[in-house]
Design a protein around this motif. Structure first.
Motif, PDB file in Angstrom:
ATOM      1  N   TYR A   1       0.669  -1.167  -0.151  1.00  0.00           N
ATOM      2  CA  TYR A   1       0.127  -0.120  -0.847  1.00  0.00           C
ATOM      3  C   TYR A   1       0.766   0.637   0.136  1.00  0.00           C
ATOM      4  O   TYR A   1       0.331   2.441  -0.468  1.00  0.00           O
ATOM      5  N   THR A   2       1.436   1.512   0.551  1.00  0.00           N
ATOM      6  CA  THR A   2       2.966   2.581   0.095  1.00  0.00           C
ATOM      7  C   THR A   2       3.519   2.274  -1.739  1.00  0.00           C
ATOM      8  O   THR A   2       3.841   3.575  -2.206  1.00  0.00           O
TER       9      THR A   2
ATOM     10  N   GLN B   1      -4.772  -3.289  -4.656  1.00  0.00           N
ATOM     11  CA  GLN B   1      -4.356  -1.395  -3.751  1.00  0.00           C
ATOM     12  C   GLN B   1      -4.083  -0.613  -5.162  1.00  0.00           C
ATOM     13  O   GLN B   1      -2.899  -0.090  -5.327  1.00  0.00           O
TER      14      GLN B   1
ATOM     15  N   VAL C   1      -7.517   0.903   3.350  1.00  0.00           N
ATOM     16  CA  VAL C   1      -5.810   0.862   4.672  1.00  0.00           C
ATOM     17  C   VAL C   1      -5.833   2.335   5.485  1.00  0.00           C
ATOM     18  O   VAL C   1      -6.288   3.672   5.286  1.00  0.00           O
ATOM     19  N   SER C   2      -5.942   2.228   6.606  1.00  0.00           N
ATOM     20  CA  SER C   2      -5.497   3.020   7.759  1.00  0.00           C
ATOM     21  C   SER C   2      -4.604   3.988   8.051  1.00  0.00           C
ATOM     22  O   SER C   2      -4.402   5.100   7.553  1.00  0.00           O
ATOM     23  N   ASN C   3      -3.287   4.079   7.104  1.00  0.00           N
ATOM     24  CA  ASN C   3      -2.268   4.303   6.878  1.00  0.00           C
ATOM     25  C   ASN C   3      -2.251   5.707   5.778  1.00  0.00           C
ATOM     26  O   ASN C   3      -2.756   5.505   4.847  1.00  0.00           O
ATOM     27  N   GLU C   4      -1.613   6.405   6.635  1.00  0.00           N
ATOM     28  CA  GLU C   4      -2.172   8.011   5.938  1.00  0.00           C
ATOM     29  C   GLU C   4      -1.513   8.022   5.194  1.00  0.00           C
ATOM     30  O   GLU C   4      -1.441   9.326   3.702  1.00  0.00           O
ATOM     31  N   ASN C   5       0.059   7.551   4.321  1.00  0.00           N
ATOM     32  CA  ASN C   5       0.347   7.483   3.490  1.00  0.00           C
ATOM     33  C   ASN C   5      -0.731   6.205   2.699  1.00  0.00           C
ATOM     34  O   ASN C   5       1.073   6.164   1.208  1.00  0.00           O
ATOM     35  N   ALA C   6      -1.159   5.391   2.669  1.00  0.00           N
ATOM     36  CA  ALA C   6      -1.473   4.756   1.283  1.00  0.00           C
ATOM     37  C   ALA C   6      -1.521   5.286   0.474  1.00  0.00           C
ATOM     38  O   ALA C   6      -2.496   6.345   0.006  1.00  0.00           O
ATOM     39  N   ARG C   7      -0.691   4.604  -1.109  1.00  0.00           N
ATOM     40  CA  ARG C   7      -1.461   5.179  -2.506  1.00  0.00           C
ATOM     41  C   ARG C   7      -2.321   5.574  -2.981  1.00  0.00           C
ATOM     42  O   ARG C   7      -2.958   6.241  -3.758  1.00  0.00           O
TER      43      ARG C   7
ATOM     44  N   ALA D   1      -5.193   6.200  -0.549  1.00  0.00           N
ATOM     45  CA  ALA D   1      -5.819   6.965   0.421  1.00  0.00           C
ATOM     46  C   ALA D   1      -6.835   7.568  -0.135  1.00  0.00           C
ATOM     47  O   ALA D   1      -7.461   8.396  -0.105  1.00  0.00           O
TER      48      ALA D   1
END
Length: 369
Positions: free
Chosen positions: A202-203, A234, A268-274, A276
């Motif tokens: 996801y990054t 993703q 995906v909760s990560n703010e850096n997820a591609r 998002a």
């Protein structure tokens, strides 16, 4: 002798006068009675007449009153309506507050309470906000009877009819289940299993095969368990979605995959997820691109997601042609629309697997055999 005769005549005259008086009195009494009856009848008829007149007058008054009400000014009408609404709202507020108090006292969550209060809408809680979606009638609805989904002594859910289980028991696994004894899994009445093929990071966006994919798919098939697969997407373009589908097809080509090939769509909760910043329309188009490629290759495509997936991330109106695999962890599902598989827990127990495993139930056999 003459005096006696005279005396007798006098007595007879007095007797006749007495009889006449009695007769006259009787006649007078009858006349009085008849007169009284006549007066009573007149009074009754007059009363009825007055009653009829009064009814007509009342009707006329009602008519005049209605005509008068119809001529109220807009301000007067609005004031009347406002007063009625205030009284109704006060009664409704008291009722709702009482019900709300009872629910809070019983420990119900805010989301659960909102769903009770809005049965004609789908309530989704996400990131501190509540979203309300009117239930659409132009989408396919599931026809399951909630009461027929029952929990057995092992905590597993089945669909029952006439006291017998008519559903199919399944699991889904990945490298997180570590080494699996598939022979024991089969002996525990698991009919089908979904094996994770891989993920896209996801990054960085790199496609990675699940480290246990090969041993899991072989173990399941070798023990007679019907097998499907899934891929955690993703994708940020149609091209990437098709790349993911091609990767999956290449990996499963040597195996007899008879259950659906699934695209796993989750936030995906990560703010850096591609992914998002993807829109609902973009996610939907990438999902369609994946599914269409799978279908063209001869497999049955399916979409996996939870309530957030299907209500906030994807446009269901464009996905009616694809089967759904719905994740909702409770003893009763909350979703009006059509789905084929229900993942009801991520904490299941199955022989041959150490630790927790996702459990699934389906009413129909979804194999293409």
């Amino acid at each position: 002798m003459q005096d006696n005769n005279l005396q007798g005549k006098k007595q007879r005259r007095r007797h006749r006068r007495s009889e006449n008086a009695i007769l006259l009195g009787s006649i007078i009494l009858c006349l009085v009675t008849l007169t009284s009856i006549a007066v009573c009848m007149v009074m009754v008829l007059r009363y009825r007449s007055i009653q009829t007149e009064n009814t007509a007058v009342l009707n006329e008054l009602d008519s005049l009153r209605l005509e008068q009400e119809a001529t109220y000014t807009q301000g007067e009408v609005e004031a009347l309506l406002a007063r009625e609404q205030e009284e109704t709202e006060e009664e409704t507020k008291d009722s709702l507050l009482g019900e709300l108090k009872d629910k809070m006292a019983s420990g119900e969550s805010t989301t659960s309470m909102l769903r009770d209060f809005f049965p004609d809408e789908i309530v989704v809680a996400d990131a501190g906000a509540y979203h309300f979606f009117p239930i659409r009638q132009d989408l396919r609805h599931n026809t399951y009877d909630q009461e027929q989904f029952q929990v057995d002594e092992d905590g597993q859910i089945g669909y029952y009819a006439n006291g017998n289980v008519i559903s199919h028991k399944g699991i889904d696994v990945s490298r997180y289940q570590d080494k699996i004894d598939w022979e024991q899994v089969a002996q525990d009445d698991v009919e089908y299993a979904f094996i994770r093929v891989g993920i896209r990071g996801y990054t960085e966006g790199e496609i990675i095969e699940d480290s246990n994919f090969q041993q899991n798919i072989k173990g399941a098939l070798d023990n007679g368990i019907k097998t499907g697969v899934y891929f955690f997407t993703q994708a940020t373009s149609v091209e990437e979605a098709e790349e993911e589908a091609k990767f999956v097809l290449d990996q499963i080509e040597p195996y007899d995959v008879t259950y659906p090939v699934v695209v796993d769509v989750e936030a995906v909760s990560n703010e850096n997820a591609r992914t998002a910043d993807l829109t609902m329309e973009e996610r939907t188009q990438y999902c369609i691109a994946f599914c269409d490629m799978i279908r063209k290759a001869g497999y049955k495509p399916m979409i996996y997601g939870n309530l957030k997936t299907f209500m906030l991330m994807l446009d269901l109106t464009q996905l009616e042609d694809y089967d759904k695999w719905y994740a909702y962890y409770d003893e009763q599902f909350y979703f009006p629309y059509a789905f084929e598989i229900w993942q009801y827990t991520d904490s299941g127990k199955v022989a041959g697997i150490e630790g927790k495993v996702d459990m699934n139930v389906s009413v129909e056999d979804l194999s293409d055999e």
